[in-house]
Design an enzyme around this catalytic site. Structure first.
Site, short mmCIF file in Angstrom:
data_model
loop_
_atom_site.label_atom_id
_atom_site.label_comp_id
_atom_site.label_asym_id
_atom_site.label_seq_id
_atom_site.Cartn_x
_atom_site.Cartn_y
_atom_site.Cartn_z
N GLN A 110 0.82 -1.22 0.00
CA GLN A 110 0.00 0.00 0.00
C GLN A 110 0.86 1.26 0.00
OE1 GLN A 110 -3.54 -0.96 0.36
NE2 GLN A 110 -3.80 0.98 -0.68
N LYS A 113 1.75 1.79 -3.74
CA LYS A 113 0.52 2.01 -4.50
C LYS A 113 -0.01 3.42 -4.24
CE LYS A 113 -2.49 -1.27 -4.22
NZ LYS A 113 -3.58 -2.15 -3.73
N LYS A 125 -2.81 -1.02 6.57
CA LYS A 125 -3.76 -2.10 6.28
C LYS A 125 -4.23 -2.69 7.59
CE LYS A 125 -5.59 -4.13 2.62
NZ LYS A 125 -6.07 -3.44 1.41
N GLY A 164 -12.67 -0.45 2.95
CA GLY A 164 -13.07 -1.85 2.84
C GLY A 164 -12.04 -2.66 2.09
N ASP A 165 -12.24 -3.96 2.08
CA ASP A 165 -11.40 -4.90 1.36
C ASP A 165 -12.22 -6.19 1.27
OD1 ASP A 165 -8.30 -5.10 0.51
OD2 ASP A 165 -8.88 -7.04 1.29
N THR A 208 -11.86 0.29 -8.42
CA THR A 208 -10.72 -0.61 -8.60
C THR A 208 -10.81 -1.34 -9.94
OG1 THR A 208 -10.62 -0.92 -6.20
CG2 THR A 208 -9.37 -2.46 -7.55
N ASN A 239 -16.65 -6.97 -6.25
CA ASN A 239 -16.72 -5.65 -6.88
C ASN A 239 -15.66 -5.45 -7.95
OD1 ASN A 239 -18.93 -4.62 -5.55
ND2 ASN A 239 -17.75 -3.48 -4.03
#
Length: 450
Positions: A110, A113, A125, A164-165, A208, A239
């Site tokens: 992350q 990114k 995270k 979210g994840d 995403t 998603n």
């Protein structure tokens, strides 16, 4: 390079058995060798020794009561990895596979990114080994409230902004946000992925998947080609996969697969997006239900996959979008993809390709977009949600999508330019890692030893 090897060896000794984290660190540090050779300042300031260690690791007990009145206990995590360029930003994952090594790997990825987006967000995270599958809404609410009761003291709109994840959607975000408000009395942008009426952003759900396709589009255009008319395989059915499929259709491509933890669908005519949404978003059913809507589609259970393979990648295609989970695409899968004429890989998931698979793609010289670049659209749009919350405004879908398109174009440009600078113009793994690292590392030097 002994410097990199020694750093990795020390890391393994201090945090044993965190295999996904080691894999992520090895991939990044190995690709940074040309930059480290060229710029001794990073070694002088011990940047890689510092950047592989989180600024803060939080682990906590999450006790909650199920519908039968029994007390259940899970582990919760939040890794606040690096805040050199902004507040910690990264998702929360609820899945039984979650442990410290998974969260550290995701948090480490992350950092780079988020840096690549060009936005002011650091890397973090979180998550838990809690499994939402098979739980009632009340059980999920009680778990989320207990999780936030511990987490709230470590987060804030300018400190750490989770999202979210896997296993954490708008429902879970809502329950956690409600508990945060109850505990703090604050209505602020401390979580992203919220529903629209209470601070969410239009286009966040799509971001995403859309971003992964936009990145592929830029890679193809950089080679004088296009996605139009291309047969595409997509893994996953959440998603990311759903909106990857939607955007592929909008750009004239034909996605023919999707998958979940139990199996995959191959629909030669093209995946019916409405049927897929009905099965997964409305019914929450197994993908095998899809063939009830389309008997001409073929469902293959995981138990019937070729040994040691992901059957999604057996389908002939020109472009592939791994959008499910880490290490889902191995060396054997890569060989089949290349043999079948695949010329583009854009990763919607985090680190979905094994190191051996990545090596195959790079050696073949195809357009390969690593996850930290290709799937950065989600976190970029989360930051756009933060911006809207901070200004008490809501932008239109078109405004957010337009900003997302430009962000993905700029990410591709940054990675491509860095790859060219270091003599490997088609190696976007090298380019993305160097471009993402350099911004964070320079900020760390500017801010002193901390």
């Amino acid at each position: 390079m002994p410097y990199v090897a020694d750093t990795i060896a020390r890391l393994k000794k201090s945090g044993p058995a965190e295999f996904e984290f080691y894999q992520a660190v090895d991939e990044v540090l190995t690709s940074l060798r040309p930059l480290l050779d060229k710029n001794p300042k990073y070694r002088k300031h011990s940047i890689i020794e510092r950047i592989v260690e989180p600024e803060r690791q939080i682990m906590f007990r999450v006790a909650w009561i199920d519908d039968k009145g029994h007390v259940q206990v899970n582990k919760g995590y939040r890794i606040q990895f690096n805040s050199a360029i902004g507040p910690y930003k990264g998702g929360i994952r609820f899945h039984p596979s979650v442990y410290g090594g998974i969260i550290k790997f995701l948090g480490f990825e992350q950092i780079f990114k988020n840096s690549l987006t060009g936005l002011a967000i650091g890397g973090g995270k979180g998550g838990s080994d809690f499994d939402p599958k098979g739980k009632s809404d009340n059980e999920i609410m009680r778990f989320c409230q207990s999780f936030m009761t511990e987490l709230y003291r470590y987060i804030g709109p300018t400190t750490d902004v989770p999202a979210g994840d896997i296993g954490v959607g708008a429902r879970e975000i809502g329950y956690m946000y409600g508990q945060y408000k109850r505990l703090t009395g604050n209505f602020d942008g401390v979580l992203t992925g919220k529903k629209i009426p209470w601070g969410g952003s239009l286009a966040r759900k799509e971001a995403t998947g859309y971003g992964s396709v936009y990145f592929a589009q830029n890679m193809m255009q950089g080679r004088g080609d296009t996605l139009e008319g291309k047969v595409c395989v997509v893994s996953g059915a959440g998603n990311v996969a759903i909106y990857t499929i939607q955007k592929l259709y909008q750009l004239g491509a034909k996605p023919v697969t999707c998958s979940d933890s139990r199996g995959m669908i191959y629909h030669e005519k093209g995946i019916d997006l409405a049927a897929l949404k009905q099965v997964k978003e409305v019914e929450g059913a197994c993908l095998s239900k899809y063939v009830e809507y389309h008997p001409d589609a073929k469902y293959t259970a995981v138990t019937d996959y070729p040994a040691g393979r992901n059957h999604v990648y057996s389908v002939p295609c020109q472009a592939a979008f791994p959008s499910a989970t880490q290490n889902e695409l191995n060396e054997a899968d890569a060989e089949v993809l290349l043999r079948n004429g695949c010329v583009c890989i854009s990763e919607g998931a985090n680190m979905p390709s094994t190191p051996e698979a990545v090596e195959k793609f790079l050696k073949a010289g195809i357009a390969y977009g690593p996850g930290k670049a290709a799937n950065a659209g989600g976190v970029a749009t989360s930051q756009l949600e933060m911006a809207q919350n901070g200004s008490m405004q809501q932008w239109t879908f078109e405004e957010v999508d337009g900003k997302l398109f430009n962000i993905m174009k700029n990410i591709y440009g940054s990675a491509s330019e860095a790859a060219k600078e270091f003599g490997e113009p088609t190696n976007l793994v090298l380019g993305a890692n160097i471009a993402g690292f350099r911004k964070v590392a320079d900020a760390m030097i500017d801010q002193g030893v901390m």
